[in-house]
Design an enzyme around this catalytic site. Structure first.
Site, PDB file in Angstrom:
ATOM      1  N   GLY A 142       0.802  -1.212   0.000  1.00 51.93           N
ATOM      2  CA  GLY A 142       0.000   0.000   0.000  1.00 51.93           C
ATOM      3  C   GLY A 142       0.835   1.260   0.000  1.00 51.93           C
ATOM      4  N   PRO A 146      -5.460   7.727  -3.577  1.00 53.35           N
ATOM      5  CA  PRO A 146      -6.364   8.275  -4.590  1.00 53.35           C
ATOM      6  C   PRO A 146      -5.888   9.589  -5.206  1.00 53.35           C
ATOM      7  CG  PRO A 146      -7.623   7.436  -2.735  1.00 53.35           C
ATOM      8  CD  PRO A 146      -6.182   7.355  -2.336  1.00 53.35           C
ATOM      9  N   GLY A 149      -0.348   9.607  -6.841  1.00 51.25           N
ATOM     10  CA  GLY A 149       0.188   8.461  -7.557  1.00 51.25           C
ATOM     11  C   GLY A 149       1.675   8.607  -7.780  1.00 51.25           C
ATOM     12  N   TRP A 174      -5.626   1.364  -6.074  1.00 49.05           N
ATOM     13  CA  TRP A 174      -5.041   0.560  -7.147  1.00 49.05           C
ATOM     14  C   TRP A 174      -4.049  -0.461  -6.585  1.00 49.05           C
ATOM     15  CZ3 TRP A 174      -8.179   1.037 -10.878  1.00 49.05           C
ATOM     16  CH2 TRP A 174      -8.741   2.286 -11.203  1.00 49.05           C
ATOM     17  N   THR A 176      -2.920  -4.091  -6.123  1.00 51.87           N
ATOM     18  CA  THR A 176      -3.004  -5.477  -6.583  1.00 51.87           C
ATOM     19  C   THR A 176      -2.967  -6.424  -5.386  1.00 51.87           C
ATOM     20  OG1 THR A 176      -1.944  -4.950  -8.686  1.00 51.87           O
ATOM     21  CG2 THR A 176      -1.869  -7.243  -7.978  1.00 51.87           C
ATOM     22  N   ARG A 255       9.905  -2.788 -10.843  1.00 54.34           N
ATOM     23  CA  ARG A 255      10.123  -2.286 -12.205  1.00 54.34           C
ATOM     24  C   ARG A 255      11.049  -3.213 -12.984  1.00 54.34           C
ATOM     25  NH1 ARG A 255      11.113   3.647  -9.643  1.00 54.34           N
ATOM     26  NH2 ARG A 255       8.933   4.343  -9.632  1.00 54.34           N
ATOM     27  N   ILE A 349      -1.981  -6.761 -38.158  1.00 51.38           N
ATOM     28  CA  ILE A 349      -1.762  -7.946 -38.988  1.00 51.38           C
ATOM     29  C   ILE A 349      -2.952  -8.898 -38.879  1.00 51.38           C
ATOM     30  CG2 ILE A 349      -0.324 -10.010 -39.268  1.00 51.38           C
ATOM     31  CD1 ILE A 349       2.086  -8.292 -38.508  1.00 51.38           C
ATOM     32  N   GLU A 375       3.987   1.542 -11.539  1.00 54.57           N
ATOM     33  CA  GLU A 375       5.386   1.551 -11.088  1.00 54.57           C
ATOM     34  C   GLU A 375       6.186   2.643 -11.800  1.00 54.57           C
ATOM     35  OE1 GLU A 375       5.079  -0.146  -8.752  1.00 54.57           O
ATOM     36  OE2 GLU A 375       4.260  -2.127  -9.106  1.00 54.57           O
TER      37      GLU A 375
END
Length: 397
Positions: A142, A146, A149, A174, A176, A255, A349, A375
């Site tokens: 965490g 909000p 960022g 946000w 995960t 990262r 394609i 990240e």
């Protein structure tokens, strides 16, 4: 023997011969993760993505722990102690299946477990890391809020002392793994600066509502963390890693995994486009026989394998203890940008079939919209490199 007689046949899937840089153990790790993903993710991922859920996530975590993929780059406490290159190869194979699966592993190992391993007490390490390495306990991290960022220094989550306890209040966004996590590493302001806390998620005042209606990373658990006067004992604080140095070093490890992982998504799209171009006929011949299609495939292959070579180079530097954060930014900036362009070109394609979930292309493209910016956004990594190149800090300019 002439130089040409010793040459092996050209491999369309490894045109630079990068596999020659890998050890037998590296290849074994790669094949283990690739086989697991083929058996457990690929058969259901399109359906999971369409439904916007990741069913059986706790079971998947235990399986990932069983093959040594959780916190695999860490040593001790039940962790595999793998090399940085091996961890990178695992990230590539996981993201070739889906970015959400690689995110599950990255957050578990490179963020939550790494934070405890690097900055935690011996008691915190022995309590949490073995269970997290096995997948018994899922972790989350965490930091993002909000309203904050790219500027984590502006966080509002606050931890105050009450006697010997800490009381945390705030929100993280946000996140995960948040809704399925048994432990959260939460960063908060204190009177003495920013500190990290190990927060069991079953305590009073902690909740993690899942974020719905996403059009990216749909097969991934993404949550908000709400901390409503969560009371923690004194030993919940991470004794090391005060200030932003702690969370930023965790982000650097995450990262690094993205540098590899993004190339997995790109590889999946390239291979889908290559196979489709060979089979699909237009005007009486395969698409692969047209000059413009070959130009697209050539450009995609060049950027894909340059990106893998860059990732491997950064991995060898990390294994040698010589990898700098600016070099991680270099890799994250380049590889995520090139990966999303490869996906977009692959979509052209495949034509209309490119938007179908029968193929992986659109799923990877939408996932990479998140990978491109989490990240550290493109702009943040440009400024990291800009500062390193010029000596001038433009972050607040």
């Amino acid at each position: 023997m002439s130089p040409t007689s010793a040459k092996s046949a050209f491999d369309a899937h490894d045109p630079l011969g990068i596999d020659d840089l890998l050890s037998d153990e590296d290849r074994a790790v790669r094949e283990t993760v690739r086989s697991w993903a083929a058996d457990r993710v690929l058969p259901g991922i399109a359906d999971w993505y369409e439904r916007g859920e990741l069913p059986g996530v706790r079971e998947l975590a235990r399986e990932l722990g069983g093959i040594g993929a959780l916190g695999m780059q860490l040593s001790g406490y039940g962790c595999a102690g793998a090399s940085a290159v091996q961890y990178g190869l695992a990230c590539l194979e996981l993201e070739a299946a889906d970015s959400g699966i690689r995110s599950l592993v990255s957050v578990q190992g490179s963020l939550a477990m790494y934070a405890i391993h690097r900055f935690g007490s011996e008691e915190q390490k022995s309590t949490w890391l073995p269970r997290m390495a096995s997948g018994e306990v899922i972790g989350c991290f965490g930091l993002t809020e909000p309203d904050h960022g790219s500027d984590p220094g502006g966080m509002r989550t606050y931890a105050k002392r009450e006697g010997s306890d800490w009381v945390l209040t705030g929100r993280k966004m946000w996140i995960t793994n948040g809704s399925v996590a048994g432990v959260a590493v939460v960063w908060a302001r204190t009177d003495d600066g920013i500190r990290g806390f190990v927060v069991p998620t079953d305590g009073p005042g902690f909740s993690a509502p899942e974020i719905r209606h996403k059009w990216s990373l749909r097969a991934s658990v993404t949550s908000e963390l709400v901390l409503d006067e969560v009371r923690l004992p004194a030993d919940a604080v991470l004794p090391e890693g005060g200030g932003l140095r702690g969370p930023l070093s965790c982000l650097s490890h995450a990262r690094y995994g993205i540098v590899w992982g993004s190339m997995g998504a790109a590889r999946s799209c390239f291979e889908a486009a290559l196979g489709y171009a060979k089979e699909r006929e237009q005007f009486g011949r395969p698409l692969a026989g047209f000059q413009l299609t070959q130009a697209k495939l050539a450009d995609m292959a060049v950027e894909l394998h340059k990106g893998v070579l860059l990732a491997h180079h950064l991995g060898t530097r990390m294994d040698a203890g010589r990898l700098r954060p600016e070099q991680v930014s270099f890799g994250k900036l380049n590889n995520t940008r090139e990966a999303i362009e490869i996906c977009r070109t692959a979509r052209t394609i495949l034509g209309a079939n490119g938007i179908s979930l029968e193929y992986p292309v659109m799923r990877h493209a939408t996932n990479l919209e998140s990978v491109l910016t989490y990240e550290g956004t493109v702009e943040m990594h440009q400024l990291v490199l800009g500062k390193a190149l010029t000596g001038h800090d433009a972050f607040r300019g």
